[in-house]
Design an enzyme around this catalytic site. Structure first.
Site, PDB file in Angstrom:
ATOM      1  N   GLY A 180      13.362 -17.704   8.678  1.00 16.05           N
ATOM      2  CA  GLY A 180      14.341 -18.317   9.178  1.00 16.05           C
ATOM      3  C   GLY A 180      16.226 -17.613   8.315  1.00 16.05           C
ATOM      4  N   SER A 181      16.673 -19.040   7.882  1.00 16.62           N
ATOM      5  CA  SER A 181      17.926 -18.626   8.128  1.00 16.62           C
ATOM      6  C   SER A 181      18.523 -17.904   6.356  1.00 16.62           C
ATOM      7  CB  SER A 181      18.618 -20.326   7.888  1.00 16.62           C
ATOM      8  OG  SER A 181      18.839 -20.218   8.736  1.00 16.62           O
ATOM      9  N   THR A 182      17.019 -18.176   5.291  1.00 13.40           N
ATOM     10  CA  THR A 182      17.662 -16.865   4.336  1.00 13.40           C
ATOM     11  C   THR A 182      17.644 -15.368   4.909  1.00 13.40           C
ATOM     12  OG1 THR A 182      14.919 -16.520   4.302  1.00 13.40           O
ATOM     13  CG2 THR A 182      16.343 -17.666   2.700  1.00 13.40           C
TER      14      THR A 182
END
Length: 634
Positions: free
Chosen positions: A290-292
């Site tokens: 995801g966004s990490t």
């Protein structure tokens, strides 16, 4: 002629006899001189018996010498069958004490062996059972010292430490990976017996066991305990499928804390299923980050001069189309006009798709490889996975776009933390490691001293500085607000990764993560938190995982006694937030002006004069409504 032949034969026989005598004398000399030790050993083996004494395993400690795995002394039961006179009586009494079947014990007592260990009933006996056996005072029944592995912190760090079997052999974790260093050399008590195996009244020989080597980990038990506490709270509050925390020094690759749920107690590993005890999630679990993962795309784009965070603009209308695929932003309707710094703060998927397109497939893929994705990190623990990456030849425009914001690629937490560390530490990629040193147990002489293993620079220091700046801005003004800590500089990034099952994305089922670091300008610690499908809460990394990471970082700040250093980025508050305000220094002002300056705080003062000569607290940022104490002159 006949007489001559007889003489010749006599001489031949004489020479032959002399030769045989010479051979015999030489053989006796050889046996007495050259084979003496070997023959002594063979003779001793015929009339000596060994009672084994197991060696202690080496201790495992944290980086400060706190014992995480040690030993306690127990007793085991060994019998010499030929020395036992009344086998039926002995078997009956031992069976009662050991709470087992008579025939089972009787079978041990009647075996044709020199020494027989009663296993498993006679292993690691309680004091009461050992004392009861000792009082029987039977010939041929021996109680010997045995070492039992003991983990004083029970479930803490269980997957890292691993566990040992009943014969003190390492079966997982550090116990398995470093078993050859830890296991030591067993000793024995040697006694002598006659041809029938009956004990002779001769002095015994004691060969002392040698304990294994001690291992010091990079783990700090104080920070580890904080991670364990926070995970316990997560499990109670959200009841997720699993959860994990990983803390690493980004400047060396040293693992400071590693914990996951579910976990187990290695003192009683038999009570758990193999899936629970063998899966060390921070190195084994593989999932879409995801966004990490956008941190990696951001660092790559900045390093290749593909974006200027402050001058380049982007308009987010809520989605972007790549070939026939429509990729949505998490915010319905989008964020509108924004700089690319705002794209990072808002974790805007369409904006990161554009960064991926600017890099292109070949360049993006090469950076993923440089940051270590798709291969094992090489951490010194067993069971590490390598994640899953597209083959470059299979990456089209859509795959490139989704990879840029952390979808389609599968990574492990240790890969993620390693990559983020390189992005914020000046661009240096290190191999994570958890064993700091190995030393000899008796002399404490160092055998192995591990040093940071540098694997090359991935990005420049200038790029890394911009990444740190952007991620500090994410915590102050973006999706990571719930990790903001007043008076301290913290950076980070949230992640909300939709899970995949049978080739389809699941509805309402996410892995929520947050990766944070402090201090933001020169990081000492990277903290990663991932929570799998929490219940009863809106599933966003910023609302669930960020507060957990914040609590861990607050504990680190207290433990390491960090001095207050306010961020240049003041937080933008909403009506839901607890507000903090800058507390100015009013010393030297008159009371009237001080009250106007401190309008957001409650004031208490002492003294009869008009001017302020002291104030408390002196913190730079203070919660709205806090009491400020002023001292007036007389």
């Amino acid at each position: 002629m006949f007489h001559y032949t007889i003489q010749k034969r006599i001489k031949f026989v004489l020479y032959l006899i002399i030769l045989i005598f010479i051979i015999i004398i030489f053989r006796i000399f050889y046996i007495q001189v050259f084979s003496k030790n070997k023959l002594d050993d063979l003779a001793n083996n015929l009339w000596s018996r060994n009672l084994p004494i197991l060696a202690d395993r080496g201790n495992i400690t944290d980086r400060n010498g706190v014992i995480l795995a040690g030993n306690i002394t127990t007793t085991s039961l060994i019998v010499v069958p030929v020395q036992i006179k009344n086998k039926e009586e002995v078997a009956e009494n031992l069976a009662k004490i050991l709470e087992t079947d008579y025939l089972n014990i009787y079978s041990h007592l009647t075996k044709h062996t020199s020494v027989e260990r009663i296993h498993p009933e006679g292993r690691r006996l309680s004091y009461e059972k050992a004392e009861a056996i000792n009082k029987l005072n039977y010939d041929g029944v021996y109680l010997l010292k045995e070492s039992k592995r003991y983990y004083p912190y029970d479930n803490v760090l269980s997957h890292v430490l691993g566990y040992v079997g009943i014969d003190n052999q390492g079966l997982s974790g550090i116990e398995l990976e470093y078993d050859n260093y830890l296991k030591g050399s067993d000793g024995k008590i040697k006694y002598y017996s006659d041809g029938k195996g009956l004990r002779l009244n001769l002095s015994e020989v004691y060969d002392e066991p040698v304990a294994g080597n001690n291992i010091a980990l990079t783990i700090d038990i104080n920070i580890q305990n904080v991670a364990e506490r926070e995970l316990d709270n997560v499990m109670t509050k959200y009841n997720p499928e699993n959860a994990l925390v990983l803390v690493m020094d980004p400047n060396t690759g040293e693992i400071i804390a590693m914990a996951s749920r579910p976990n187990f107690n290695p003192n009683n590993y038999q009570n758990y299923d193999l899936e629970t005890i063998n899966r060390n999630l921070p190195i084994w679990m593989s999932y879409e980050p995801g966004s990490t993962f956008k941190i990696i795309t951001l660092a790559s784009a900045i390093n290749e001069n593909k974006v200027n965070l402050f001058e380049d603009k982007f308009y987010d209308n809520g989605s972007i189309t790549v070939e026939n695929a429509r990729i949505k932003c998490w915010k319905s309707g989008g964020h509108g006009a924004e700089s690319f710094l705002n794209v990072v703060e808002n974790s805007c998927n369409p904006g990161f798709v554009v960064l991926g397109q600017r890099l292109g497939t070949d360049l993006l893929y090469s950076y993923l490889e440089k940051f270590g994705f798709g291969t094992k990190t090489g951490i010194d623990l067993n069971g590490e996975s390598k994640g899953i990456m597209f083959k470059k030849e299979n990456m089209g425009p859509v795959e490139t776009a989704t990879t840029a914001f952390g979808q389609g690629i599968s990574v492990t937490p240790i890969q993620q933390v390693r990559g983020v560390s390189a992005a914020i530490n000046g661009g240096k990629l290190y191999t994570p490691y958890i064993v700091k040193s190995i030393s000899e147990s008796q002399t404490n002489e160092m055998i192995v001293l591990n040093q940071p293993k540098f694997n090359g620079s991935v990005i420049t220091e200038e790029t890394s500085s911009l990444v740190r700046y952007a991620l500090e801005s994410v915590v102050a003004n973006g999706t990571g607000k719930n990790a903001y800590i007043e008076n301290y500089r913290v950076g980070g990034k949230t992640g909300t990764a939709q899970k995949v099952k049978d080739g389809r994305y699941m509805v309402g089922n996410y892995i929520l993560s947050f990766v944070g670091f402090l201090p933001a300008d020169k990081p000492d610690y990277v903290v990663y938190v991932a929570i799998n499908n929490p219940k009863g809460v809106t599933q966003y990394g910023g609302t669930v995982s960020a507060p957990v990471a914040k609590n861990i970082m607050l504990s680190i700040i207290d433990y390491k006694n960090y001095k207050e250093e306010p961020s240049e980025k003041s937080r933008e508050y909403t009506w839901l937030d607890e507000k903090y305000y800058y507390l100015p220094n009013v010393i030297g002002m008159n009371l009237s002006d001080a009250k106007k300056t401190l309008k957001n705080f409650k004031i208490e003062y002492a003294g009869e004069g008009a001017n302020i000569i002291a104030q408390e607290p002196n913190s730079i940022w203070v919660k709205e409504g806090s009491i400020v104490k002023l001292l007036l002159d007389d």
